[in-house]
Write a protein that holds these residues in place. Sequence first.
Motif, PDB file in Angstrom:
ATOM      1  N   TRP A  23       0.825  -1.208   0.000  1.00 42.71           N
ATOM      2  CA  TRP A  23       0.000   0.000   0.000  1.00 42.71           C
ATOM      3  C   TRP A  23       0.860   1.259   0.000  1.00 42.71           C
ATOM      4  CZ3 TRP A  23       0.733   3.476   3.863  1.00 42.71           C
ATOM      5  CH2 TRP A  23       1.359   3.017   5.037  1.00 42.71           C
ATOM      6  N   ILE A  24       2.075   1.170   0.543  1.00 41.47           N
ATOM      7  CA  ILE A  24       2.923   2.348   0.671  1.00 41.47           C
ATOM      8  C   ILE A  24       3.293   2.928  -0.698  1.00 41.47           C
ATOM      9  CG2 ILE A  24       5.181   1.180   0.799  1.00 41.47           C
ATOM     10  CD1 ILE A  24       4.194   4.052   3.113  1.00 41.47           C
ATOM     11  N   HIS A  25       3.402   2.088  -1.721  1.00 41.07           N
ATOM     12  CA  HIS A  25       3.753   2.598  -3.051  1.00 41.07           C
ATOM     13  C   HIS A  25       2.588   2.540  -4.038  1.00 41.07           C
ATOM     14  CE1 HIS A  25       4.272  -1.609  -4.163  1.00 41.07           C
ATOM     15  NE2 HIS A  25       5.247  -1.742  -3.278  1.00 41.07           N
ATOM     16  N   ALA A  26       1.448   2.018  -3.603  1.00 42.76           N
ATOM     17  CA  ALA A  26       0.307   1.867  -4.518  1.00 42.76           C
ATOM     18  C   ALA A  26      -0.179   3.200  -5.075  1.00 42.76           C
ATOM     19  CB  ALA A  26      -0.833   1.133  -3.826  1.00 42.76           C
ATOM     20  N   SER A  27      -0.208   4.247  -4.238  1.00 45.15           N
ATOM     21  CA  SER A  27      -0.714   5.537  -4.725  1.00 45.15           C
ATOM     22  C   SER A  27       0.244   6.194  -5.722  1.00 45.15           C
ATOM     23  CB  SER A  27      -1.008   6.483  -3.557  1.00 45.15           C
ATOM     24  OG  SER A  27       0.184   6.827  -2.883  1.00 45.15           O
TER      25      SER A  27
END
Length: 143
Positions: A23-27
């Motif tokens: 999730w930390i790099h998903a955006s």
Amino acid sequence: MTVRGLTPEDAPALADLRPESAWIHASWGGPAGLAASGHGWAAFAKGRILSVACTYFLGSAHEDVAVVTVPDRRRERLALACVAGLTADIRARGHIPSWCCSRDNRASRLLAWMAGFRLTREYVHHATGRALAREVRATLVPA
């Protein structure tokens, strides 16, 4: 150990994070997007990322900070070091760092406090996800 800003060459190390940390790099569209964004800092040991902090939501004046640390390296102040580097970059860009988390997330609130963030207000957090009802029945509404 080294704490520094992410570069495009760090994409494979970001991709090696555990699936529950993706999730930390998903955006940012994935590991390559975050690595190339100029909006992330990480703690590295032997080529492995131990903690990473990044701008999670980028606004015109504010940048909301997110951070994750691998479970076996928590409580070593790695996240604090990453957040310190990131917030210095955010300020250098002329933006204001912000931090949002659930009121029940004690670890996140403590990290934010240690990094210099101060509570301005609490809010009610709404989230989407799997519906609680198993079946939704249509109800006719008279016009």
